[in-house]
Motif scaffolding. Structure first.
Motif, PDB file in Angstrom:
ATOM      1  N   LYS A  41       0.835  -1.222   0.000  1.00 38.69           N
ATOM      2  CA  LYS A  41       0.000   0.000   0.000  1.00 38.69           C
ATOM      3  C   LYS A  41       0.860   1.258   0.000  1.00 38.69           C
ATOM      4  CE  LYS A  41      -2.309  -0.794   3.803  1.00 38.69           C
ATOM      5  NZ  LYS A  41      -1.525  -1.949   4.261  1.00 38.69           N
ATOM      6  N   SER A  42       1.834   1.337   0.906  1.00 38.57           N
ATOM      7  CA  SER A  42       2.668   2.547   0.989  1.00 38.57           C
ATOM      8  C   SER A  42       3.509   2.724  -0.269  1.00 38.57           C
ATOM      9  CB  SER A  42       3.566   2.499   2.232  1.00 38.57           C
ATOM     10  OG  SER A  42       2.790   2.624   3.408  1.00 38.57           O
ATOM     11  N   SER A  43       3.978   1.626  -0.842  1.00 38.14           N
ATOM     12  CA  SER A  43       4.750   1.711  -2.083  1.00 38.14           C
ATOM     13  C   SER A  43       3.900   2.288  -3.207  1.00 38.14           C
ATOM     14  CB  SER A  43       5.268   0.322  -2.491  1.00 38.14           C
ATOM     15  OG  SER A  43       6.239  -0.131  -1.578  1.00 38.14           O
ATOM     16  N   LEU A  44       2.647   1.847  -3.281  1.00 40.12           N
ATOM     17  CA  LEU A  44       1.746   2.368  -4.297  1.00 40.12           C
ATOM     18  C   LEU A  44       1.448   3.844  -4.053  1.00 40.12           C
ATOM     19  CD1 LEU A  44      -0.070   1.973  -6.749  1.00 40.12           C
ATOM     20  CD2 LEU A  44      -1.856   1.124  -5.215  1.00 40.12           C
ATOM     21  N   MET A  45       1.192   4.208  -2.781  1.00 41.27           N
ATOM     22  CA  MET A  45       0.891   5.607  -2.455  1.00 41.27           C
ATOM     23  C   MET A  45       2.076   6.516  -2.797  1.00 41.27           C
ATOM     24  SD  MET A  45      -2.215   5.468  -1.296  1.00 41.27           S
ATOM     25  CE  MET A  45      -2.299   4.248  -2.595  1.00 41.27           C
ATOM     26  N   ARG A  46       3.274   6.077  -2.452  1.00 34.93           N
ATOM     27  CA  ARG A  46       4.472   6.876  -2.730  1.00 34.93           C
ATOM     28  C   ARG A  46       4.698   7.025  -4.235  1.00 34.93           C
ATOM     29  NH1 ARG A  46       8.385   7.917   0.759  1.00 34.93           N
ATOM     30  NH2 ARG A  46      10.015   7.417  -0.754  1.00 34.93           N
ATOM     31  N   THR A  47       4.372   5.989  -4.990  1.00 36.94           N
ATOM     32  CA  THR A  47       4.549   6.053  -6.442  1.00 36.94           C
ATOM     33  C   THR A  47       3.541   7.012  -7.072  1.00 36.94           C
ATOM     34  OG1 THR A  47       5.313   3.742  -6.408  1.00 36.94           O
ATOM     35  CG2 THR A  47       4.725   4.667  -8.540  1.00 36.94           C
ATOM     36  N   ILE A  48       2.287   6.919  -6.632  1.00 33.95           N
ATOM     37  CA  ILE A  48       1.271   7.847  -7.151  1.00 33.95           C
ATOM     38  C   ILE A  48       1.635   9.281  -6.781  1.00 33.95           C
ATOM     39  CG2 ILE A  48      -1.154   8.531  -7.035  1.00 33.95           C
ATOM     40  CD1 ILE A  48      -1.813   5.586  -6.379  1.00 33.95           C
ATOM     41  N   ALA A  49       2.187   9.468  -5.570  1.00 27.41           N
ATOM     42  CA  ALA A  49       2.533  10.811  -5.081  1.00 27.41           C
ATOM     43  C   ALA A  49       3.842  11.335  -5.669  1.00 27.41           C
ATOM     44  CB  ALA A  49       2.611  10.805  -3.558  1.00 27.41           C
ATOM     45  N   THR A  50       4.438  10.617  -6.591  1.00 33.11           N
ATOM     46  CA  THR A  50       5.672  10.987  -7.326  1.00 33.11           C
ATOM     47  C   THR A  50       6.912  11.010  -6.429  1.00 33.11           C
ATOM     48  OG1 THR A  50       5.580  13.426  -7.085  1.00 33.11           O
ATOM     49  CG2 THR A  50       4.259  12.448  -8.865  1.00 33.11           C
ATOM     50  N   GLN A  52       8.552   8.237  -5.685  1.00 32.95           N
ATOM     51  CA  GLN A  52       9.438   7.230  -6.272  1.00 32.95           C
ATOM     52  C   GLN A  52       8.899   6.879  -7.652  1.00 32.95           C
ATOM     53  OE1 GLN A  52       9.293   3.873  -3.561  1.00 32.95           O
ATOM     54  NE2 GLN A  52       7.425   3.062  -4.469  1.00 32.95           N
ATOM     55  N   SER A  53       9.783   6.406  -8.505  1.00 32.45           N
ATOM     56  CA  SER A  53       9.390   6.062  -9.871  1.00 32.45           C
ATOM     57  C   SER A  53       9.170   4.560  -9.995  1.00 32.45           C
ATOM     58  CB  SER A  53      10.473   6.501 -10.868  1.00 32.45           C
ATOM     59  OG  SER A  53      10.632   7.906 -10.838  1.00 32.45           O
ATOM     60  N   PRO A  54       8.172   4.140 -10.768  1.00 27.24           N
ATOM     61  CA  PRO A  54       7.969   2.707 -10.990  1.00 27.24           C
ATOM     62  C   PRO A  54       8.987   2.171 -11.987  1.00 27.24           C
ATOM     63  CG  PRO A  54       6.412   3.954 -12.296  1.00 27.24           C
ATOM     64  CD  PRO A  54       7.185   4.961 -11.488  1.00 27.24           C
ATOM     65  N   ASP A  55       9.107   0.861 -12.062  1.00 22.75           N
ATOM     66  CA  ASP A  55       9.963   0.241 -13.079  1.00 22.75           C
ATOM     67  C   ASP A  55       9.289   0.276 -14.445  1.00 22.75           C
ATOM     68  OD1 ASP A  55      11.777  -0.364 -11.047  1.00 22.75           O
ATOM     69  OD2 ASP A  55      10.812  -2.289 -10.636  1.00 22.75           O
ATOM     70  N   SER A  56       7.967   0.136 -14.450  1.00 24.26           N
ATOM     71  CA  SER A  56       7.213   0.173 -15.704  1.00 24.26           C
ATOM     72  C   SER A  56       5.761   0.484 -15.396  1.00 24.26           C
ATOM     73  CB  SER A  56       7.321  -1.174 -16.445  1.00 24.26           C
ATOM     74  OG  SER A  56       6.808  -2.224 -15.642  1.00 24.26           O
ATOM     75  N   GLY A  57       5.004   0.781 -16.454  1.00 22.92           N
ATOM     76  CA  GLY A  57       3.593   1.091 -16.299  1.00 22.92           C
ATOM     77  C   GLY A  57       3.329   2.583 -16.396  1.00 22.92           C
ATOM     78  N   SER A  58       2.065   2.957 -16.268  1.00 21.20           N
ATOM     79  CA  SER A  58       1.679   4.360 -16.414  1.00 21.20           C
ATOM     80  C   SER A  58       0.681   4.765 -15.338  1.00 21.20           C
ATOM     81  CB  SER A  58       1.075   4.602 -17.798  1.00 21.20           C
ATOM     82  OG  SER A  58      -0.139   3.878 -17.946  1.00 21.20           O
ATOM     83  N   LYS A  70       5.742  15.158 -13.221  1.00 24.36           N
ATOM     84  CA  LYS A  70       5.518  15.074 -11.774  1.00 24.36           C
ATOM     85  C   LYS A  70       5.050  16.402 -11.185  1.00 24.36           C
ATOM     86  CE  LYS A  70       8.892  11.371 -10.849  1.00 24.36           C
ATOM     87  NZ  LYS A  70       9.175  11.033 -12.251  1.00 24.36           N
ATOM     88  N   MET A  71       5.620  17.509 -11.649  1.00 25.35           N
ATOM     89  CA  MET A  71       5.287  18.814 -11.084  1.00 25.35           C
ATOM     90  C   MET A  71       3.822  19.183 -11.322  1.00 25.35           C
ATOM     91  SD  MET A  71       7.734  19.791  -9.310  1.00 25.35           S
ATOM     92  CE  MET A  71       6.890  21.304  -8.876  1.00 25.35           C
ATOM     93  N   ALA A  72       3.279  18.786 -12.453  1.00 27.05           N
ATOM     94  CA  ALA A  72       1.874  19.092 -12.742  1.00 27.05           C
ATOM     95  C   ALA A  72       0.965  18.422 -11.719  1.00 27.05           C
ATOM     96  CB  ALA A  72       1.521  18.633 -14.161  1.00 27.05           C
ATOM     97  N   LEU A  73       1.297  17.186 -11.324  1.00 26.84           N
ATOM     98  CA  LEU A  73       0.486  16.511 -10.318  1.00 26.84           C
ATOM     99  C   LEU A  73       0.710  17.135  -8.941  1.00 26.84           C
ATOM    100  CD1 LEU A  73      -1.462  14.034  -9.848  1.00 26.84           C
ATOM    101  CD2 LEU A  73       0.525  12.998  -8.744  1.00 26.84           C
ATOM    102  N   ARG A  74       1.961  17.425  -8.605  1.00 24.94           N
ATOM    103  CA  ARG A  74       2.260  17.948  -7.270  1.00 24.94           C
ATOM    104  C   ARG A  74       1.502  19.244  -6.980  1.00 24.94           C
ATOM    105  NH1 ARG A  74       8.819  16.808  -7.417  1.00 24.94           N
ATOM    106  NH2 ARG A  74       8.653  14.528  -7.290  1.00 24.94           N
ATOM    107  N   LYS A  75       1.212  20.021  -8.021  1.00 18.44           N
ATOM    108  CA  LYS A  75       0.486  21.284  -7.832  1.00 18.44           C
ATOM    109  C   LYS A  75      -0.944  21.055  -7.361  1.00 18.44           C
ATOM    110  CE  LYS A  75       3.112  23.942 -11.255  1.00 18.44           C
ATOM    111  NZ  LYS A  75       3.079  24.562 -12.604  1.00 18.44           N
ATOM    112  N   ILE A  76      -1.504  19.886  -7.661  1.00 19.18           N
ATOM    113  CA  ILE A  76      -2.893  19.621  -7.280  1.00 19.18           C
ATOM    114  C   ILE A  76      -2.997  18.403  -6.356  1.00 19.18           C
ATOM    115  CG2 ILE A  76      -3.880  20.676  -9.346  1.00 19.18           C
ATOM    116  CD1 ILE A  76      -4.179  17.835 -10.487  1.00 19.18           C
TER     117      ILE A  76
END
Length: 295
Positions: A41-50, A52-58, A70-76
């Motif tokens: 769960k925390s790994s997924l949350m941290r990845t969505i929150a930018t 950490q970067s995933p190995d693959s996927g979108s 990443k900056m566009a998401l961090r603003k909102i």
């Protein structure tokens, strides 16, 4: 706005695959991500929150490509991690004013109005002059919500926010989160089933970095109607019962007997009684079905 995650994977240097080809879509409202400790769960949350970067996927949120911009998401984005960190000896009011400055609110009067608003939303206005370091655990969590509201986020992520809170603090925190989660996307990560039952209109069960089930709390319970059975047994009979029946959970009665809950498509034995399903049952069934089959 919708959060769309496709084929997401993340493996750490120690070989642990924290996110395993995960696919998930989350719309507006409160979304509960339910799973045991170590489920990813925390790994997924941290990845969505930018963070950490995933190995693959979108990951896409509305028209934002989260991984590439990443900056566009961090603003909102509003993010409350599992551990919010160490607080300086500053009042809530002063610290929020500082955070608002960091988030680009240059007008003092605008900051004052914004800080007052988030303090009132989180029921901290009366203690605004007290040092945050001296707040209780529940008050610190509500302060965490206050700081993430400063940029009017469209996506809010809260990771295990009620762990360690007493019942009264937990209730106050959930009420605040319920209030702020009406007009945006809120991902609520927890291992506490009751939190999801009380708060979320949609949910997923995660284990081993994979989504085991994506549903709503009501639909999940409806799916197993007529499949949950209870029986009162003596403590010493538990091991035998576990070998015979698919026991989901057990709890003690005042006379030291045990009340067991069993999952079965038909009545397991004459002395079992049918009982309405609970979200806990759904959770335990999903985890049991995910257990590796021993050769």
């Amino acid at each position: 706005m919708k959060l769309v995650i496709k084929d997401l994977t993340k493996t750490y240097k120690n070989g642990v695959k924290a996110i395993d080809n995960l696919n998930l879509e989350i719309g507006t409202g409160m979304f509960g991500l339910l799973g045991p400790n170590g489920a990813g769960k925390s790994s997924l949350m941290r990845t969505i929150a930018t963070l950490q970067s995933p190995d693959s996927g979108s990951i896409e949120f509305g028209d934002i490509n989260v991984i590439e911009d990443k900056m566009a998401l961090r603003k909102i984005l509003g993010y409350l991690p599992q551990s919010f960190g160490v607080y300086p000896k500053m009042s809530a009011e002063a610290l929020l004013d500082y955070f608002a400055t960091l988030k680009g609110v240059s007008s003092k009067s605008e900051r004052q109005a914004l800080v007052r608003e988030v303090l009132e939303i989180t029921n901290l206005y009366d203690v605004r002059t007290k040092h945050v370091a001296g707040y209780s655990g529940g008050m610190k969590q509500r302060f965490g919500i206050a700081q993430l509201l400063l940029n009017n986020p469209k996506l809010i992520i809260v990771d295990e926010p009620t762990a360690g809170l007493d019942p009264a603090e937990r209730h106050r925190f959930l009420n605040v989160l319920r209030e702020v989660g009406t007009n945006c996307t809120v991902i609520f990560s927890t291992h506490i089933v009751e939190d999801v039952k009380e708060l979320c209109n949609e949910m997923a069960i995660l284990n081993g970095g994979r989504i085991l089930k994506h549903t709503t709390p009501i639909e999940a319970a409806d799916e197993i109607k007529g499949q949950i059975w209870t029986k009162i047994i003596e403590r010493e009979d538990l091991e035998t019962m576990e070998a015979t029946f698919n026991i989901l959970s057990s709890n003690y009665n005042q006379d030291n007997t045990l009340n067991i809950r069993v999952h079965a498509l038909e009545k397991p034995a004459d002395d079992f009684v049918s009982t309405p399903p609970q979200l806990d049952d759904v959770y335990f069934i999903a985890l049991k079905q995910d257990e590796p089959v021993l050769a």
